[in-house]
Design a protein around this motif. Sequence first.
Motif, PDB file in Angstrom:
ATOM      1  N   SER A 135      46.471   7.765  47.009  1.00  0.00           N
ATOM      2  CA  SER A 135      47.485   8.822  47.203  1.00  0.00           C
ATOM      3  C   SER A 135      47.006   9.868  48.197  1.00  0.00           C
ATOM      4  O   SER A 135      47.806  10.436  48.932  1.00  0.00           O
ATOM      5  CB  SER A 135      47.837   9.555  45.909  1.00  0.00           C
ATOM      6  N   ALA A 136      45.684  10.120  48.205  1.00  0.00           N
ATOM      7  CA  ALA A 136      45.141  11.183  49.053  1.00  0.00           C
ATOM      8  C   ALA A 136      45.354  10.892  50.534  1.00  0.00           C
ATOM      9  O   ALA A 136      45.369  11.803  51.354  1.00  0.00           O
ATOM     10  CB  ALA A 136      43.651  11.368  48.778  1.00  0.00           C
ATOM     11  N   VAL A 137      45.499   9.617  50.890  1.00  0.00           N
ATOM     12  CA  VAL A 137      45.681   9.305  52.315  1.00  0.00           C
ATOM     13  C   VAL A 137      47.028   8.635  52.578  1.00  0.00           C
ATOM     14  O   VAL A 137      47.162   7.758  53.410  1.00  0.00           O
ATOM     15  CB  VAL A 137      44.523   8.426  52.859  1.00  0.00           C
ATOM     16  N   GLY A 138      48.027   9.104  51.809  1.00  0.00           N
ATOM     17  CA  GLY A 138      49.383   8.678  52.141  1.00  0.00           C
ATOM     18  C   GLY A 138      50.108   7.883  51.082  1.00  0.00           C
ATOM     19  O   GLY A 138      51.318   7.719  51.158  1.00  0.00           O
ATOM     20  N   GLY A 139      49.385   7.343  50.094  1.00  0.00           N
ATOM     21  CA  GLY A 139      50.045   6.578  49.044  1.00  0.00           C
ATOM     22  C   GLY A 139      50.840   5.426  49.637  1.00  0.00           C
ATOM     23  O   GLY A 139      50.319   4.690  50.482  1.00  0.00           O
ATOM     24  N   PRO A 140      52.117   5.274  49.222  1.00  0.00           N
ATOM     25  CA  PRO A 140      52.921   4.151  49.724  1.00  0.00           C
ATOM     26  C   PRO A 140      52.989   4.105  51.258  1.00  0.00           C
ATOM     27  O   PRO A 140      53.171   3.050  51.838  1.00  0.00           O
ATOM     28  CB  PRO A 140      54.307   4.428  49.132  1.00  0.00           C
ATOM     29  N   GLU A 141      52.802   5.264  51.894  1.00  0.00           N
ATOM     30  CA  GLU A 141      52.863   5.286  53.369  1.00  0.00           C
ATOM     31  C   GLU A 141      51.462   5.286  53.978  1.00  0.00           C
ATOM     32  O   GLU A 141      51.247   5.836  55.061  1.00  0.00           O
ATOM     33  CB  GLU A 141      53.629   6.527  53.852  1.00  0.00           C
ATOM     34  N   TYR A 142      50.512   4.676  53.289  1.00  0.00           N
ATOM     35  CA  TYR A 142      49.114   4.734  53.738  1.00  0.00           C
ATOM     36  C   TYR A 142      48.905   4.175  55.146  1.00  0.00           C
ATOM     37  O   TYR A 142      48.013   4.601  55.864  1.00  0.00           O
ATOM     38  CB  TYR A 142      48.206   3.998  52.742  1.00  0.00           C
ATOM     39  N   GLU A 143      49.757   3.215  55.543  1.00  0.00           N
ATOM     40  CA  GLU A 143      49.550   2.596  56.858  1.00  0.00           C
ATOM     41  C   GLU A 143      49.759   3.578  58.006  1.00  0.00           C
ATOM     42  O   GLU A 143      49.122   3.468  59.042  1.00  0.00           O
ATOM     43  CB  GLU A 143      50.476   1.387  57.019  1.00  0.00           C
ATOM     44  N   LYS A 144      50.633   4.550  57.775  1.00  0.00           N
ATOM     45  CA  LYS A 144      50.908   5.537  58.820  1.00  0.00           C
ATOM     46  C   LYS A 144      49.652   6.320  59.177  1.00  0.00           C
ATOM     47  O   LYS A 144      49.403   6.624  60.326  1.00  0.00           O
ATOM     48  CB  LYS A 144      51.984   6.517  58.326  1.00  0.00           C
ATOM     49  N   ARG A 145      48.865   6.681  58.152  1.00  0.00           N
ATOM     50  CA  ARG A 145      47.685   7.488  58.440  1.00  0.00           C
ATOM     51  C   ARG A 145      46.484   6.629  58.824  1.00  0.00           C
ATOM     52  O   ARG A 145      45.592   7.094  59.524  1.00  0.00           O
ATOM     53  CB  ARG A 145      47.355   8.385  57.243  1.00  0.00           C
ATOM     54  N   GLY A 146      46.444   5.424  58.317  1.00  0.00           N
ATOM     55  CA  GLY A 146      45.427   4.485  58.787  1.00  0.00           C
ATOM     56  C   GLY A 146      44.038   4.635  58.202  1.00  0.00           C
ATOM     57  O   GLY A 146      43.081   4.136  58.776  1.00  0.00           O
ATOM     58  N   TYR A 147      43.906   5.344  57.084  1.00  0.00           N
ATOM     59  CA  TYR A 147      42.562   5.493  56.505  1.00  0.00           C
ATOM     60  C   TYR A 147      42.280   4.484  55.387  1.00  0.00           C
ATOM     61  O   TYR A 147      41.158   4.394  54.921  1.00  0.00           O
ATOM     62  CB  TYR A 147      42.346   6.912  55.973  1.00  0.00           C
ATOM     63  N   TRP A 148      43.301   3.816  54.900  1.00  0.00           N
ATOM     64  CA  TRP A 148      43.081   2.852  53.837  1.00  0.00           C
ATOM     65  C   TRP A 148      42.898   1.459  54.417  1.00  0.00           C
ATOM     66  O   TRP A 148      43.622   1.116  55.345  1.00  0.00           O
ATOM     67  CB  TRP A 148      44.260   2.882  52.831  1.00  0.00           C
ATOM     68  N   PRO A 149      41.984   0.625  53.921  1.00  0.00           N
ATOM     69  CA  PRO A 149      41.150   0.798  52.732  1.00  0.00           C
ATOM     70  C   PRO A 149      39.982   1.767  52.946  1.00  0.00           C
ATOM     71  O   PRO A 149      39.489   1.909  54.055  1.00  0.00           O
ATOM     72  CB  PRO A 149      40.611  -0.615  52.498  1.00  0.00           C
ATOM     73  N   ALA A 150      39.551   2.387  51.846  1.00  0.00           N
ATOM     74  CA  ALA A 150      38.423   3.311  51.903  1.00  0.00           C
ATOM     75  C   ALA A 150      37.175   2.559  52.354  1.00  0.00           C
ATOM     76  O   ALA A 150      36.975   1.398  52.018  1.00  0.00           O
ATOM     77  CB  ALA A 150      38.189   3.919  50.535  1.00  0.00           C
ATOM     78  N   ASP A 151      36.360   3.258  53.128  1.00  0.00           N
ATOM     79  CA  ASP A 151      35.082   2.672  53.531  1.00  0.00           C
ATOM     80  C   ASP A 151      34.046   2.824  52.434  1.00  0.00           C
ATOM     81  O   ASP A 151      33.141   2.009  52.322  1.00  0.00           O
ATOM     82  CB  ASP A 151      34.591   3.372  54.803  1.00  0.00           C
ATOM     83  N   LEU A 152      34.161   3.897  51.671  1.00  0.00           N
ATOM     84  CA  LEU A 152      33.098   4.169  50.693  1.00  0.00           C
ATOM     85  C   LEU A 152      33.612   5.019  49.537  1.00  0.00           C
ATOM     86  O   LEU A 152      34.153   6.098  49.746  1.00  0.00           O
ATOM     87  CB  LEU A 152      31.960   4.917  51.416  1.00  0.00           C
ATOM     88  N   HIS A 153      33.449   4.492  48.319  1.00  0.00           N
ATOM     89  CA  HIS A 153      33.648   5.307  47.116  1.00  0.00           C
ATOM     90  C   HIS A 153      32.267   5.641  46.570  1.00  0.00           C
ATOM     91  O   HIS A 153      31.493   4.737  46.243  1.00  0.00           O
ATOM     92  CB  HIS A 153      34.377   4.523  46.023  1.00  0.00           C
ATOM     93  N   LEU A 154      31.962   6.936  46.469  1.00  0.00           N
ATOM     94  CA  LEU A 154      30.711   7.347  45.830  1.00  0.00           C
ATOM     95  C   LEU A 154      31.012   7.613  44.369  1.00  0.00           C
ATOM     96  O   LEU A 154      31.940   8.365  44.058  1.00  0.00           O
ATOM     97  CB  LEU A 154      30.187   8.634  46.465  1.00  0.00           C
ATOM     98  N   VAL A 155      30.239   7.021  43.478  1.00  0.00           N
ATOM     99  CA  VAL A 155      30.491   7.211  42.046  1.00  0.00           C
ATOM    100  C   VAL A 155      29.180   7.348  41.283  1.00  0.00           C
ATOM    101  O   VAL A 155      28.133   6.935  41.772  1.00  0.00           O
ATOM    102  CB  VAL A 155      31.289   6.035  41.438  1.00  0.00           C
ATOM    103  N   GLY A 156      29.264   7.921  40.097  1.00  0.00           N
ATOM    104  CA  GLY A 156      28.112   7.923  39.207  1.00  0.00           C
ATOM    105  C   GLY A 156      27.992   6.541  38.582  1.00  0.00           C
ATOM    106  O   GLY A 156      28.984   5.813  38.486  1.00  0.00           O
ATOM    107  N   LYS A 157      26.796   6.212  38.149  1.00  0.00           N
ATOM    108  CA  LYS A 157      26.592   4.841  37.673  1.00  0.00           C
ATOM    109  C   LYS A 157      27.397   4.538  36.409  1.00  0.00           C
ATOM    110  O   LYS A 157      27.647   3.386  36.086  1.00  0.00           O
ATOM    111  CB  LYS A 157      25.107   4.578  37.439  1.00  0.00           C
TER     112      LYS A 157
END
Length: 663
Positions: A236-258
């Motif tokens: 959702s942060a990079v456009g949600g259903p319109e993600y293609e317009k912004r072009g950032y999805w798929p994410a390159d990196l999710h940082l998470v706790g183990k």
Amino acid sequence: MPEKKEKFYLTTPIYYTNGLPHIGHTYTTVVADVIRRYKRMRGYDVVMTTGTDEHGVNVERAAKKAGVPESEFVAKMADAWRALWDELGIPADEFVRTTDLTHVRTVQWLFKLCRENGYVYKGHYTGQYCIYDNAFVNDAKPGDNCPDCGRPLETITEENYFFKLSSFQKPLLDFYKKNPGFIQPDTRRNEIISFVEGGLKDLSITRTTIRWGIPVPGEEPHVFYVWFDALTAYLSAVGGPEYEKRGYWPADLHLVGKDIIRFHTVYWPAFLMAAMLPVPKQVWAHGWFLMDAAKMSKSKGNVVLPRPIVNMLGMDALRYFLLRDVVFGQDGNFSYDALVTRYNSDLANGLGNLASRTAALIEKNFAGKIPKPAALKPQDEALAKEAQAAIGEVLENFDKLSFARALETIWTLIAAADKYLTSEQPWALGNSEADQFRKATVLWTTAELLRIVAALAFPVLPDSAAKVWSLLGQSDALGKFELDGLRWGQLVPGTSLGKSQTLFPRVDKTEAIERIESMANEELNPPKAVPAPAASAPAATGASAAAAAAPAVSDKIGIEDFAKVEMRVGQIKTAERIVGADKLLKLTVDIGTEIRQICAGIAQYYEPESLIGRKVAVVVNLAPRKLRGVESNGMIVAASVGPEGRPVLTGFHEEVEVGARLK
Ligand SMILES: [Zn+2]
């Protein structure tokens, strides 16, 4: 036409808003910021997302306890989180809230896609339920008591929507095989693979017993449950259903706790595969910071907060410690002792000292202009070679997220430069032509090394690296500097040095720790508010207390407020009147670490000549400002006496060292 920049999208977890950030959250967000700055310096168009996960029964309860509607409660929380990240200089490019309308639409859209593709069905979920808290207790057995209120749980069956996770065992295993870099570090990948090989059960993704959630359209009272809601926020942060317009999805990196890697590497790619959407490229799980080998948590009372550390040592010191002391991916021990030790040894005595020493020598010997190197000796060439090699090594380690290694390489370089200065002794050289040439060569070499150090250290130490950068007379913004172009030998002779400023004043360890602890204590146990007037906001409790906007009404300040003011003994070196300002004197004051220019409104009461050599109290960490067009960098403390406010300078009745701190 400039080449279009390659995009890079990274995220921190969407933090759950039942409390405020501690050092664990800060760590992840700092790492994300370091990667963001680094990638930008490598020419990428970067977006970093963080945000707040605002639904669920815990929020429902906390809001009830605070006596406010959920929407109001989470809005305050989100503001507090966002404000802290801003304050710490690690703001998100996209701050997503799971109550945002775009996010609500995205979750509903993802569900629709999964359902259309046949991966969602209606079923029944049976679990242990507390009728007093209105919540299922995960992992409880029939006959258990509620972990929250202690009352007996009841076995309840409710209608749920299920996601066919079981259909994704093979697709996931194939995906992991094809993308060996997807789960990092490797130990985590092996854990996940064997978990998936062990078989996957379908997953309940909605609830009818929770009210505060995103509704399933046309299926009320169903609301989405935890992960289907929270994970989708990355999209959702990079456009949600319109993600293609912004072009950032798929994410390159999710940082998470183990602790949340399974949800990110099993559920999340499965949801996306079911919806036929692109899957993120990498999930990196980092370890925890432990206090005395125990995981930090508010309930254990062993929480480390970022703000007191930053107030005492600065944000760069915290960033440096978090990335230098722990191998990224592993658990680390957090101790104030180690933090302050690192600060003094690596930052104050290391980088800070090298920078001020080099600048002072260039100031003294070459009138503040970068000298031109002459004939090189083997030791000069050796240092140049080491620095050039370090560039490649550091970039490679940043690429691998081996931050500790990268910093180690940079600091090895700093140590080499220290050693070089000590053995070349430019200060001991005379004024013969040969000596002048030698001095110029040694100081240019040291300054050039510092320039490279500043560029390489910038992602981790944005504030101080930029100061070193401008100290060396580099006028371009360091954050926009392209690391791919960094080479030994680019420092231009004749460049004028910028203003010198203290980077990392040395601190007394015991005193520093005491101050940090006392500030942390104040923040964790804020003084009780005076009885609130009837019209004020309802008393905040528990998780909401720290987020409540209205501070306690009090004339007194806490020690943390006083600790923000840094006062030192200064000695007045020069004093002169300012034309057109009959009240002001322009002073230069030695504060131990540097000479400052400070304006003081004492001209009507003190003759300039009478002030030379006088020791006074100086507020040294006041932001510089201009008085009658003259820059003033600090403030001289004086008593204000009588009706006309005659200034009387402070003084000391015993011998005091210039630079000593007043407290
Ligand atoms: Zn209960």
